[in-house]
Enzyme design. Structure first.
Site, PDB file in Angstrom:
ATOM      1  N   GLU A  86      10.891  15.193  15.139  1.00 16.91           N
ATOM      2  CA  GLU A  86      11.066  15.223  13.699  1.00 16.91           C
ATOM      3  C   GLU A  86      10.114  16.271  13.110  1.00 16.91           C
ATOM      4  O   GLU A  86       8.925  16.252  13.388  1.00 16.91           O
ATOM      5  CB  GLU A  86      10.691  13.825  13.189  1.00 16.91           C
ATOM      6  CG  GLU A  86      11.039  13.550  11.768  1.00 16.91           C
ATOM      7  CD  GLU A  86      10.749  12.098  11.389  1.00 16.91           C
ATOM      8  OE1 GLU A  86       9.753  11.538  11.869  1.00 16.91           O
ATOM      9  OE2 GLU A  86      11.535  11.546  10.607  1.00 16.91           O
ATOM     10  N   CYS A  89      13.549  10.597   6.179  1.00 13.55           N
ATOM     11  CA  CYS A  89      13.605  10.058   7.543  1.00 13.55           C
ATOM     12  C   CYS A  89      14.987  10.202   8.148  1.00 13.55           C
ATOM     13  O   CYS A  89      15.127  10.388   9.342  1.00 13.55           O
ATOM     14  CB  CYS A  89      13.149   8.600   7.555  1.00 13.55           C
ATOM     15  SG  CYS A  89      13.992   7.598   6.352  1.00 13.55           S
ATOM     16  N   LYS A  98       0.847  -1.197   0.000  1.00 13.50           N
ATOM     17  CA  LYS A  98       0.000   0.000   0.000  1.00 13.50           C
ATOM     18  C   LYS A  98       0.878   1.240   0.000  1.00 13.50           C
ATOM     19  O   LYS A  98       1.611   1.485   0.954  1.00 13.50           O
ATOM     20  CB  LYS A  98      -0.898   0.042   1.234  1.00 13.50           C
ATOM     21  CG  LYS A  98      -1.927   1.166   1.115  1.00 13.50           C
ATOM     22  CD  LYS A  98      -2.636   1.483   2.407  1.00 13.50           C
ATOM     23  CE  LYS A  98      -1.836   2.394   3.284  1.00 13.50           C
ATOM     24  NZ  LYS A  98      -1.623   3.737   2.720  1.00 13.50           N
ATOM     25  N   GLU A 126      10.842   0.828   9.809  1.00 12.56           N
ATOM     26  CA  GLU A 126      11.815   1.880   9.502  1.00 12.56           C
ATOM     27  C   GLU A 126      11.108   3.191   9.805  1.00 12.56           C
ATOM     28  O   GLU A 126      10.195   3.588   9.085  1.00 12.56           O
ATOM     29  CB  GLU A 126      12.239   1.765   8.037  1.00 12.56           C
ATOM     30  CG  GLU A 126      13.567   2.419   7.763  1.00 12.56           C
ATOM     31  CD  GLU A 126      13.411   3.862   7.355  1.00 12.56           C
ATOM     32  OE1 GLU A 126      13.409   4.721   8.271  1.00 12.56           O
ATOM     33  OE2 GLU A 126      13.270   4.125   6.160  1.00 12.56           O
TER      34      GLU A 126
HETATM   35  P1  NAI Z   1       2.297   7.805   8.596  1.00 14.05           P
HETATM   36  O1  NAI Z   1       3.254   7.035   9.380  1.00 14.05           O
HETATM   37  O2  NAI Z   1       0.953   8.058   9.161  1.00 14.05           O
HETATM   38  O3  NAI Z   1       2.067   7.124   7.162  1.00 14.05           O
HETATM   39  C1  NAI Z   1       2.933   6.199   6.563  1.00 14.05           C
HETATM   40  C2  NAI Z   1       2.113   5.098   5.924  1.00 14.05           C
HETATM   41  O4  NAI Z   1       1.411   4.359   6.915  1.00 14.05           O
HETATM   42  C3  NAI Z   1       1.047   5.566   4.948  1.00 14.05           C
HETATM   43  O5  NAI Z   1       0.987   4.656   3.884  1.00 14.05           O
HETATM   44  C4  NAI Z   1      -0.230   5.514   5.767  1.00 14.05           C
HETATM   45  O6  NAI Z   1      -1.373   5.353   5.003  1.00 14.05           O
HETATM   46  C5  NAI Z   1       0.018   4.284   6.619  1.00 14.05           C
HETATM   47  N1  NAI Z   1      -0.702   4.254   7.882  1.00 14.05           N
HETATM   48  C6  NAI Z   1      -1.161   5.289   8.628  1.00 14.05           C
HETATM   49  N2  NAI Z   1      -1.756   4.824   9.748  1.00 14.05           N
HETATM   50  C7  NAI Z   1      -1.667   3.478   9.713  1.00 14.05           C
HETATM   51  C8  NAI Z   1      -2.074   2.439  10.595  1.00 14.05           C
HETATM   52  N3  NAI Z   1      -2.686   2.698  11.742  1.00 14.05           N
HETATM   53  N4  NAI Z   1      -1.820   1.164  10.250  1.00 14.05           N
HETATM   54  C9  NAI Z   1      -1.165   0.888   9.103  1.00 14.05           C
HETATM   55  N5  NAI Z   1      -0.769   1.830   8.240  1.00 14.05           N
HETATM   56  C10 NAI Z   1      -0.998   3.104   8.537  1.00 14.05           C
HETATM   57  O7  NAI Z   1       2.945   9.168   8.209  1.00 14.05           O
HETATM   58  P2  NAI Z   1       2.162  10.494   7.750  1.00 14.05           P
HETATM   59  O8  NAI Z   1       0.897  10.716   8.505  1.00 14.05           O
HETATM   60  O9  NAI Z   1       2.045  10.459   6.311  1.00 14.05           O
HETATM   61  O10 NAI Z   1       3.177  11.592   8.228  1.00 14.05           O
HETATM   62  C11 NAI Z   1       3.156  12.057   9.577  1.00 14.05           C
HETATM   63  C12 NAI Z   1       4.544  12.253  10.080  1.00 14.05           C
HETATM   64  O11 NAI Z   1       5.229  11.017  10.055  1.00 14.05           O
HETATM   65  C13 NAI Z   1       5.405  13.163   9.233  1.00 14.05           C
HETATM   66  O12 NAI Z   1       5.232  14.493   9.565  1.00 14.05           O
HETATM   67  C14 NAI Z   1       6.767  12.673   9.564  1.00 14.05           C
HETATM   68  O13 NAI Z   1       7.223  13.281  10.731  1.00 14.05           O
HETATM   69  C15 NAI Z   1       6.592  11.213   9.798  1.00 14.05           C
HETATM   70  N6  NAI Z   1       6.987  10.378   8.651  1.00 14.05           N
HETATM   71  C16 NAI Z   1       8.159   9.718   8.717  1.00 14.05           C
HETATM   72  C17 NAI Z   1       8.576   8.956   7.668  1.00 14.05           C
HETATM   73  C18 NAI Z   1       9.861   8.232   7.728  1.00 14.05           C
HETATM   74  O14 NAI Z   1      10.277   7.679   6.727  1.00 14.05           O
HETATM   75  N7  NAI Z   1      10.513   8.205   8.846  1.00 14.05           N
HETATM   76  C19 NAI Z   1       7.796   8.845   6.445  1.00 14.05           C
HETATM   77  C20 NAI Z   1       6.541   9.536   6.485  1.00 14.05           C
HETATM   78  C21 NAI Z   1       6.185  10.284   7.548  1.00 14.05           C
END
Ligand code: NAI
Length: 778
Positions: free
Chosen positions: A391, A297, A189, A263
């Site tokens: 972050e 990240c 996804k 990750e």
């Molecule tokens: P997120 O962690 O919510 O989303 C990442 C992925 O997880 C997306 O595909 C989302 O649809 C999915 N997801 C969300 N909730 C889920 C759940 N309960 N169970 C399974 N999958 C789920 O990140 P988001 O909301 O896009 O960004 C929020 C913050 O997260 C950003 O501001 C940033 O600080 C951080 N982030 C960090 C990343 C990294 O690579 N370390 C990447 C993206 C966001």
């Protein structure tokens, strides 16, 4: 601007990339997408828009997957798995075809990525897409070599993969390539903001001969992700995203037997020493924090600069920031593009506006419309300030100063994360002295944000666990062949009606920090032989005893810095001293178990100690030949502080087989002894006392596994919990472990065959690969 003006200002004119082909592909799909399941498109349903963040334009509508869609995708993946897992050579060819396809369609992918995500076309064209192709090439090779090089490993089955929006296609490649190479099938996804390149990839995958069902792409938001995580027929979840969602997934999958890699986020330090090549260090910062608008990240988002040069450094940095070009991501001259979505822009804006630091926004020209945030530097913060710890995931750099290398290390490690770190200095001795001291999964020396398929990537602490890339990344997509032993649960021998009590009682306490300590609670349990003899008492450890043992492990930090040669000698010495007392141990085991296997078990335990003494100085890292100027060193570092629950059976061999590999790799360990047969462990204290084991490296507690499991799982200062206990503690340990995202190795109701040494599994569990990129060669 006319030619004359261009020559006068030496400014760039716009050089926009043509988006026509990407738009034509979207049009061919009527700008509306279903999911890609079993090699076909499903009918679009519950659609939501995917927008271009630079303009706000709706590019297409994608479907929101519900539980029934996920069911279909998982069923297709399951059906396709057997045939796909069978033939590694076919997989190698398909992966190679995917690599070629990415190259042949590289502009189409790059343009669509930039449209959907807002990242500068320069980056998607020159970094993201070439790295995607590289990942498929590299893993085509892994498929080709699997049968010969990994004969004892096999695919896990169906993998659920959930990825973020910052590197949409690259994260897809990092997830899909190793999974498919090892014979798994996948349900992936993409993030809801950036689904389009994943859908293009799915569309084109048919041209590479990917069989139906092997690759399934479902779109949707977090609720679709949750449905994947919860699905009962998935063998592994691989997640990249925020730490908070990572934590949720850890608790959701607790005890399910699903393999998990996470990750997560970071607040990675970027350390500049006073002898650094300043111009390079500043240019490096552009790549560290303004690459991809800081939505990385492992972004070097926390600048630590040596005090003596800080003023000049900040001035030069601001001058460079002012020259960054922010604007239309499709323009090839642009350095900083659009932030992925208004929601993310709002988060960044809010976080910065709440900061009490000295905020400097680059004086570069900003577009009037669209999702843009200026390159920003914030100084004057204290180390505990929110922005020093959290972050931002935007183009925002926070900075502070340090005086000594020691202080730099302390500041660098003063975070709950541990993803990456960068060191700039012209002094090779200093760089290579600092690199091992940084708590991070990746360290770059005089460079930053370098990635390659051959070099493992992943974090420690709350940045998650597991590695992506390299041989080490394959572990997450394979399992040992063969059937697991049955879990043995043994009830302690009940008190007899007529007790046979020996004359002189030997009091066994707990073993903490090299000393025997009375259990805090003041309770003990009697240990009876099956013949009704009282063999002794074992203390019942509680939460406070465990806490003391963790403190003792903290006090023994130096063990991780000892040489393998020294650790080997200590382990040999343990074997020697156990051998000197083998009769006594054999008798004890026979008395406790009522069987006659004591002598053989002691002999096997001595042999086990010798095996791990042998490994202590032989589990070498690797130097990865990456296609960049440098090498990536894969260093096997100890995991840190481990709490382990011993198996019920094999009271001595089960203990030795767990503490020895942990020790051999430089960890400190607290072992909770076999619950029904604790006295072999308490007798072992004296062997430890006479074998030069520094206090705190090994701690042994006796007591109730069920009572101590949640304490161990939830302890915020423990790095890993392992259980071989006869009581299945998997669920409670993994659920509690979500707190600090610690590593877990649980048995999910399966036993362990102590007669064999599963060296590869123990070595991998006892170490964490740190990838150190150093300049090397031309
Ligand atoms: P997120 O962690 O919510 O989303 C990442 C992925 O997880 C997306 O595909 C989302 O649809 C999915 N997801 C969300 N909730 C889920 C759940 N309960 N169970 C399974 N999958 C789920 O990140 P988001 O909301 O896009 O960004 C929020 C913050 O997260 C950003 O501001 C940033 O600080 C951080 N982030 C960090 C990343 C990294 O690579 N370390 C990447 C993206 C966001």
């Amino acid at each position: 601007m006319n030619v004359r003006e261009i020559f006068e200002t030496m400014d760039y004119g716009p050089a926009p990339e043509d988006a026509a082909q990407a738009m034509a592909w979207l049009d061919a799909h009527k700008r509306t997408f279903g999911h890609f399941i079993d090699g076909k498109w499903t009918k679009p349903a519950r659609s939501f828009p995917s927008k271009n963040p630079a303009t706000g334009e709706i590019l297409a509508k994608v479907s929101q997957a519900n539980a029934s869609d996920i069911d279909k995708a998982v069923a297709a993946a399951r059906k396709a798995h057997k045939a796909w897992a069978k033939d590694a050579k076919t997989r190698a060819r398909v992966l190679y075809a995917l690599a070629r396809l990415i190259q042949k369609q590289s502009r189409l992918f790059a343009t669509l990525e930039t449209l959907d995500n807002g990242k500068p076309i320069r980056e998607s064209r020159d970094i993201d897409i070439p790295l995607v192709a590289r990942h498929f090439y590299y893993h085509a090779g892994m498929a080709q070599l699997m049968d010969a090089e990994l004969p004892d490993r096999e695919a896990l089955g169906v993998c659920g993969q959930i990825i973020p929006w910052n590197f949409p296609l690259l994260m897809l490649a990092w997830k899909i390539a190793p999974a498919l190479a090892m014979g798994n099938t996948v349900v992936l996804k993409p993030a809801e903001y950036t689904s389009l390149t994943a859908l293009l990839f799915a569309d084109l995958s048919r041209e590479a001969g990917v069989p139906p069902g092997v690759l399934n792409i479902v779109t949707g938001d977090g609720s679709s992700g949750e449905a994947i995580v919860k699905h009962s027929d998935i063998d592994k979840i691989a997640f990249t995203g925020s730490t908070s969602v990572g934590r949720k997934i850890r608790s959701e999958t607790a005890g399910s037997g699903k393999k998990l890699t996470l990750e997560l986020g970071g607040k990675s330090p970027y350390i500049v020493f006073d002898d650094a090549d300043i111009d390079s260090a500043i240019e490096g910062l552009v790549d560290a924090i303004w690459f991809n608008q800081g939505q990385v990240c492992c972004a070097g988002s926390r600048l630590l600069v040596q005090e003596g040069i800080s003023d000049g450094f900040y001035t030069a940095l601001k001058a460079r920031m002012d020259k960054l070009r922010v604007g239309d991501p499709l323009d090839k001259c642009i350095d900083v593009g659009a932030v992925v979505d208004p929601v993310q822009l709002e988060t960044i804006t809010k976080l910065v506006s709440e900061s009490a630091g000295d905020i400097y926004h680059a004086a570069c020209e900003m577009p009037e419309k669209g999702c843009y945030y200026p390159p920003t530097l914030i100084t004057g913060l204290s180390t505990a300030d929110n922005l020093m710890q959290e972050e931002v995931f935007g183009p925002v750099l926070v900075a502070t100063t340090f005086r000594t290398p020691g202080e730099a290390v302390e500041l660098a490690n003063n975070t709950r994360y541990g993803l990456a770190a960068t060191v700039w200095t012209e002094n090779v001795n200093l760089a290579l002295d600092i690199a091992p001291k940084l708590t991070a999964g990746v360290v770059w020396v005089n460079a930053t944000n370098l990635f390659d398929a051959a070099a493992g990537f992943g974090g420690v602490r709350e940045s998650g666990f597991g590695r992506e890339g390299g041989w080490e990344g394959l572990a997450a997509y394979t399992k040992s062949k063969g059937k697991a032993a049955k879990l043995v649960q043994i009830a302690p021998v009940a008190a007899p009606e007529k007790a046979d009590v020996e004359s002189l009682d030997r009091t066994a306490k707990l073993y903490i920090g090299g000393n025997q300590a009375r259990p805090d609670g003041g309770y003990s349990q009697a240990v009876w032989s099956p013949k009704g003899r009282l063999l002794g008492h074992a203390g019942l450890a509680n939460r406070k005893d465990l806490r003391n043992a963790v403190e003792a492990m903290n006090g023994a930090q130096g063990w991780g810095r000892t040489t393998g040669h020294l650790r080997a000698q200590v382990l040999y010495y343990l074997g020697e001293n156990l051998s000197a007392r083998s009769d006594e141990f054999a008798r004890r085991i026979n008395h406790m178990t009522g069987k006659r296997g004591g002598a053989a078990e002691v002999d096997a335990s001595i042999d086990r100690l010798f095996t791990w003494a042998a490994w202590a100085d032989k589990y070498d890292g690797a130097a990865k030949g990456v296609p960049l100027r440098g090498i990536a060193l894969a260093m096997n570092e100890p995991v840190g502080k481990i709490v382990a629950f011993a198996s019920d059976d094999a009271p001595l061999l089960g203990l030795v087989s767990v503490i020895a590999p942990a020790m051999a790799m430089g960890n400190r360990i607290t072992l909770i002894a076999s619950e029904p047969y604790p006295l072999a462990a308490t007798d072992f204290y004296q062997v430890l006392d006479t074998s030069d084991v520094p206090g705190g490296v090994i701690n042994i507690l006796t007591g109730s596994h069920t009572e101590l499991a949640p304490q161990a799982g939830g302890h915020m200062d423990v790095d890993a919990v392992w259980t071989f206990s006869g009581r299945d503690l998997s669920t409670v340990i993994e659920r509690e472990a979500a707190g600090n995202v610690k590593r877990t190795w649980v048995n999910n109701g399966k036993g362990h065959d102590w007669s064999k040494v599963d060296a590869a599994t123990f070595l991998a569990a006892a170490t964490e690969v740190k990838t150190v990129w150093v300049p090397y060669g031309e």
